[in-house]
Design a protein around this motif. Structure first.
Motif, PDB file in Angstrom:
ATOM      1  N   ALA A  79      10.534  14.088   4.063  1.00  0.00           N
ATOM      2  CA  ALA A  79       9.388  13.543   4.787  1.00  0.00           C
ATOM      3  C   ALA A  79       9.702  13.505   6.278  1.00  0.00           C
ATOM      4  O   ALA A  79      10.854  13.686   6.701  1.00  0.00           O
ATOM      5  N   ALA A  80       8.686  13.226   7.066  1.00  0.00           N
ATOM      6  CA  ALA A  80       8.875  13.192   8.516  1.00  0.00           C
ATOM      7  C   ALA A  80       9.800  12.046   8.921  1.00  0.00           C
ATOM      8  O   ALA A  80      10.598  12.166   9.843  1.00  0.00           O
ATOM      9  N   HIS A  81       9.705  10.915   8.228  1.00  0.00           N
ATOM     10  CA  HIS A  81      10.583   9.779   8.490  1.00  0.00           C
ATOM     11  C   HIS A  81      10.613   8.903   7.239  1.00  0.00           C
ATOM     12  O   HIS A  81       9.881   9.137   6.272  1.00  0.00           O
ATOM     13  N   ALA A  82      11.479   7.902   7.251  1.00  0.00           N
ATOM     14  CA  ALA A  82      11.692   7.078   6.056  1.00  0.00           C
ATOM     15  C   ALA A  82      10.450   6.294   5.663  1.00  0.00           C
ATOM     16  O   ALA A  82      10.199   6.078   4.468  1.00  0.00           O
ATOM     17  N   VAL A  83       9.662   5.839   6.634  1.00  0.00           N
ATOM     18  CA  VAL A  83       8.451   5.079   6.316  1.00  0.00           C
ATOM     19  C   VAL A  83       7.474   5.953   5.538  1.00  0.00           C
ATOM     20  O   VAL A  83       6.853   5.509   4.568  1.00  0.00           O
ATOM     21  N   SER A  84       7.345   7.203   5.950  1.00  0.00           N
ATOM     22  CA  SER A  84       6.468   8.136   5.238  1.00  0.00           C
ATOM     23  C   SER A  84       6.982   8.395   3.834  1.00  0.00           C
ATOM     24  O   SER A  84       6.200   8.471   2.876  1.00  0.00           O
ATOM     25  N   LEU A  85       8.306   8.512   3.675  1.00  0.00           N
ATOM     26  CA  LEU A  85       8.875   8.722   2.338  1.00  0.00           C
ATOM     27  C   LEU A  85       8.612   7.509   1.455  1.00  0.00           C
ATOM     28  O   LEU A  85       8.324   7.655   0.258  1.00  0.00           O
ATOM     29  N   GLY A  86       8.721   6.299   2.006  1.00  0.00           N
ATOM     30  CA  GLY A  86       8.426   5.106   1.230  1.00  0.00           C
ATOM     31  C   GLY A  86       6.994   5.094   0.730  1.00  0.00           C
ATOM     32  O   GLY A  86       6.722   4.716  -0.431  1.00  0.00           O
ATOM     33  N   ASN A  97      -1.794   1.687  14.356  1.00  0.00           N
ATOM     34  CA  ASN A  97      -2.741   0.781  13.721  1.00  0.00           C
ATOM     35  C   ASN A  97      -4.054   1.538  13.606  1.00  0.00           C
ATOM     36  O   ASN A  97      -4.534   2.098  14.601  1.00  0.00           O
ATOM     37  N   GLN A  98      -4.614   1.555  12.383  1.00  0.00           N
ATOM     38  CA  GLN A  98      -5.796   2.377  12.163  1.00  0.00           C
ATOM     39  C   GLN A  98      -6.960   1.967  13.052  1.00  0.00           C
ATOM     40  O   GLN A  98      -7.618   2.816  13.666  1.00  0.00           O
ATOM     41  N   PHE A  99      -7.226   0.673  13.151  1.00  0.00           N
ATOM     42  CA  PHE A  99      -8.370   0.226  13.940  1.00  0.00           C
ATOM     43  C   PHE A  99      -8.157   0.503  15.426  1.00  0.00           C
ATOM     44  O   PHE A  99      -9.062   1.008  16.106  1.00  0.00           O
ATOM     45  N   MET A 100      -6.963   0.193  15.951  1.00  0.00           N
ATOM     46  CA  MET A 100      -6.698   0.416  17.365  1.00  0.00           C
ATOM     47  C   MET A 100      -6.706   1.900  17.698  1.00  0.00           C
ATOM     48  O   MET A 100      -7.197   2.305  18.763  1.00  0.00           O
ATOM     49  N   ASP A 101      -6.200   2.717  16.808  1.00  0.00           N
ATOM     50  CA  ASP A 101      -6.202   4.159  17.045  1.00  0.00           C
ATOM     51  C   ASP A 101      -7.622   4.703  17.072  1.00  0.00           C
ATOM     52  O   ASP A 101      -7.995   5.480  17.955  1.00  0.00           O
ATOM     53  N   THR A 102      -8.434   4.287  16.089  1.00  0.00           N
ATOM     54  CA  THR A 102      -9.825   4.738  16.052  1.00  0.00           C
ATOM     55  C   THR A 102     -10.602   4.222  17.246  1.00  0.00           C
ATOM     56  O   THR A 102     -11.416   4.956  17.832  1.00  0.00           O
ATOM     57  N   VAL A 155      -5.724  -1.090  -1.678  1.00  0.00           N
ATOM     58  CA  VAL A 155      -4.747  -1.998  -1.083  1.00  0.00           C
ATOM     59  C   VAL A 155      -3.644  -1.212  -0.383  1.00  0.00           C
ATOM     60  O   VAL A 155      -3.185  -1.580   0.707  1.00  0.00           O
ATOM     61  N   ALA A 156      -3.207  -0.102  -0.989  1.00  0.00           N
ATOM     62  CA  ALA A 156      -2.182   0.730  -0.368  1.00  0.00           C
ATOM     63  C   ALA A 156      -2.651   1.268   0.983  1.00  0.00           C
ATOM     64  O   ALA A 156      -1.909   1.251   1.972  1.00  0.00           O
ATOM     65  N   LEU A 157      -3.896   1.740   1.042  1.00  0.00           N
ATOM     66  CA  LEU A 157      -4.451   2.240   2.305  1.00  0.00           C
ATOM     67  C   LEU A 157      -4.611   1.115   3.327  1.00  0.00           C
ATOM     68  O   LEU A 157      -4.313   1.293   4.510  1.00  0.00           O
ATOM     69  N   ALA A 158      -5.083  -0.041   2.866  1.00  0.00           N
ATOM     70  CA  ALA A 158      -5.308  -1.161   3.780  1.00  0.00           C
ATOM     71  C   ALA A 158      -4.003  -1.642   4.394  1.00  0.00           C
ATOM     72  O   ALA A 158      -3.920  -1.883   5.610  1.00  0.00           O
ATOM     73  N   SER A 190       0.050  -0.677  10.276  1.00  0.00           N
ATOM     74  CA  SER A 190       1.036  -0.112  11.203  1.00  0.00           C
ATOM     75  C   SER A 190       0.966   1.405  11.319  1.00  0.00           C
ATOM     76  O   SER A 190       1.670   1.984  12.143  1.00  0.00           O
ATOM     77  N   GLU A 191       0.129   2.074  10.519  1.00  0.00           N
ATOM     78  CA  GLU A 191       0.007   3.526  10.577  1.00  0.00           C
ATOM     79  C   GLU A 191      -1.471   3.914  10.597  1.00  0.00           C
ATOM     80  O   GLU A 191      -2.344   3.050  10.727  1.00  0.00           O
ATOM     81  N   VAL A 192      -1.745   5.208  10.466  1.00  0.00           N
ATOM     82  CA  VAL A 192      -3.134   5.690  10.540  1.00  0.00           C
ATOM     83  C   VAL A 192      -3.442   6.583   9.328  1.00  0.00           C
ATOM     84  O   VAL A 192      -3.652   7.791   9.468  1.00  0.00           O
ATOM     85  N   PRO A 193      -3.518   6.010   8.117  1.00  0.00           N
ATOM     86  CA  PRO A 193      -3.727   6.826   6.923  1.00  0.00           C
ATOM     87  C   PRO A 193      -5.124   7.414   6.797  1.00  0.00           C
ATOM     88  O   PRO A 193      -5.342   8.296   5.969  1.00  0.00           O
ATOM     89  N   LEU A 194      -6.081   6.933   7.593  1.00  0.00           N
ATOM     90  CA  LEU A 194      -7.452   7.441   7.521  1.00  0.00           C
ATOM     91  C   LEU A 194      -7.791   8.379   8.665  1.00  0.00           C
ATOM     92  O   LEU A 194      -8.964   8.674   8.912  1.00  0.00           O
TER      93      LEU A 194
END
Length: 494
Positions: free
Chosen positions: A212-219, A379-384, A423-426, A431-435
């Motif tokens: 994966a790109a980094h450990a957080v993504s692998l998790g 952060n999804q909201f801040m990024d959007t 819940v996983a997406l929320a 801390s990330e931008v899954p959407l």
């Protein structure tokens, strides 16, 4: 002269690619015209293969130290990746386009798609991608923006058979992805392990990033793979146990606290939905009240223990001491993300309606703010909000509400999977931008699985309404256990 030749070659290549895409889609529609499903499930293999290739051939060395926001990361794009990426994009375009065309051609023979979710997804894409791409402060249009629209639309049109195939394919692809990362440890340890990681629960334990790109993504991918195992266990019991063991090891070695919390909560959602009604019936059974009494006493003891810990455990002093430490300060600032959020907020204030545009957080912008590794707002909201302005933020909130309502509505029918994936997406969105829909990557897998789960549940609900009353009265939820066969899904072998 050379410039003319190059332009001619590029134009010819674009025309050839469009022709191949058209022929491939037409051929796919013809092949699947007499089948109850297409090949949408193959997108999970395609996405993870290109991710694995990109990181394996990058020549990276993550053993020296963790990535810091102020240090530039050297990204090497291997020629094989440059060659494979367009082919994968073409494959995704063909697979998704075939499903959309087939659904339109057979619209009178298939169950009705969930129109609310389809409209919400299209509005979400229009508000967060199309609007800033055309009307943002820095407009930018790319063919990459179209792929998530087609993939998401095809996912919303998924049937029960396609959902089953999707979970099985995602499970296999994720297990192979995790196994490949583990197998590389003896041969390329610096490629997959951060040997200098010191912020884990066990000092000196390396942090696994795998392919994966980094450990957080692998998790995130590990917890998704385990959820897929819950939905689609392997047929061989020992192989299934081995897969669970490997998934849990990868989840632990990734040392992502967010992934641990997310997996715990997602598993709890599934257990509550599947076992909750039986537990309540047993606890409230007046004939055998022993279980209910013991459960109530256990709950009271747990509440009393928490109350005593809060009153006499000197929690305030411990929290103060923790936040005064280096790790506490890092947690309070969300590992420096508060600085990124401040920059995102400033960019939104400068462009409040349609935002900065899709190129926010590109190389030139990151260099201008001195954060070369801040590839998004974390952060999804801040990024959007910063990319797409108030229009995109409103579309995000509306889309999230629709997904939440449908996830709760079909929670029992999906055996808790719809709620778990939401819940996983929320949690990931904190801390990330899954959407993010400006391209495709591993983050898209959870999003697509949620859409397919909701679409299939709506498909089954619509099919049950058409059945005679004698059948509908005895109908059971499709996900009471693990994708029980139904009149719609009986042709898929478990």
């Amino acid at each position: 002269m050379e410039q003319t030749v190059v332009i001619s070659v590029l134009v010819a290549g674009a025309i050839l690619a469009a022709l191949l895409a058209t022929l491939g889609m037409a051929g796919a529609v013809h092949v699947t015209s007499r089948r109850a499903h297409g090949y949408m499930h193959l997108i999970f293999y395609a996405i993870l293969v290109i991710v694995a290739m990109n990181n394996f051939l990058s020549g990276r060395d993550i053993s020296s130290s963790a990535v810091k926001l102020e240090e530039a990361a050297v990204v090497v794009r291997h020629p094989l990746v440059a060659l494979a990426q367009p082919l994968v994009s073409l494959l995704l375009l063909t697979l998704a386009g075939e499903r959309i065309i087939t659904h339109w051609l057979q619209r009178d023979k298939t169950a009705q798609a969930p129109s609310a979710m389809l409209m919400a997804f299209i509005l979400f894409w229009a508000g967060t991608v199309a609007a800033p791409a055309l009307l943002g402060q820095h407009p930018h249009v790319s063919h990459d923006y179209v792929y998530p629209l087609l993939i998401g639309t095809a996912a919303v049109l998924a049937t029960s058979i396609e959902r089953d195939l999707a979970f099985k394919a995602a499970r296999n692809a994720l297990l192979l992805f995790m196994a490949a990362g583990l197998l590389l440890i003896p041969f390329k340890p610096t490629l997959v392990l951060d040997l200098s990681y010191t912020q884990g629960l066990l000092p000196g334990l390396p942090r696994l990033s795998g392919l994966a790109a980094h450990a957080v993504s692998l998790g995130m991918l590990a917890q998704l793979g385990l959820l897929c195992l819950l939905a689609r266990p392997l047929r061989n019991i020992w192989l299934n146990r081995l897969a669970w063991g490997m998934g849990l090891v990868v989840l632990f070695l990734a040392q992502s606290k967010t992934a641990w919390i997310s997996f715990t909560l997602c598993s709890a959602c599934i257990l509550v939905v599947r076992r909750g009604p039986a537990f309540l019936r047993r606890a409230s059974d007046p004939v055998r009240p022993e279980f209910g009494i013991v459960s109530l006493l256990g709950f009271m003891v747990a509440v009393a223990g928490i109350a005593l810990a809060l009153m006499f455990g000197d929690i305030d002093a411990r929290l103060s001491s923790f936040f005064d430490s280096a790790q506490g300060a890092q947690l309070a600032s969300m590992t420096g993300r508060d600085q990124i959020w401040a920059i995102a907020y400033d960019e939104w204030q400068r462009n409040p309606v349609f935002g900065y545009g899709p190129t926010l957080w590109d190389v030139s912008f990151r260099d201008s703010i001195g954060m070369p590794n801040a590839t998004h707002a974390h952060n999804q909201f801040m990024d959007t909000l910063s990319r797409s302005g108030a229009v995109g933020a409103a579309a995000l909130v509306l889309y999230a509400l629709v997904l939440l309502v449908l996830s709760i509505r079909y929670a029992r029918a999906s055996g808790g999977l719809s709620l778990a994936l939401f819940v996983a997406l929320a949690l990931r969105s904190i801390s990330e931008v899954p959407l993010l829909l400006f391209g495709y990557g591993p983050e898209l897998t959870t999003h697509v699985l949620l859409l397919m789960t909701l679409a299939a549940a709506a498909h089954e609900a619509h099919a049950r309404k058409k059945q005679p009353a004698s059948f509908s009265e005895s109908a059971e939820p499709r996900f009471a256990g693990n994708f029980h066969p139904s009149p719609v899904t009986s042709r898929v072998r478990p």
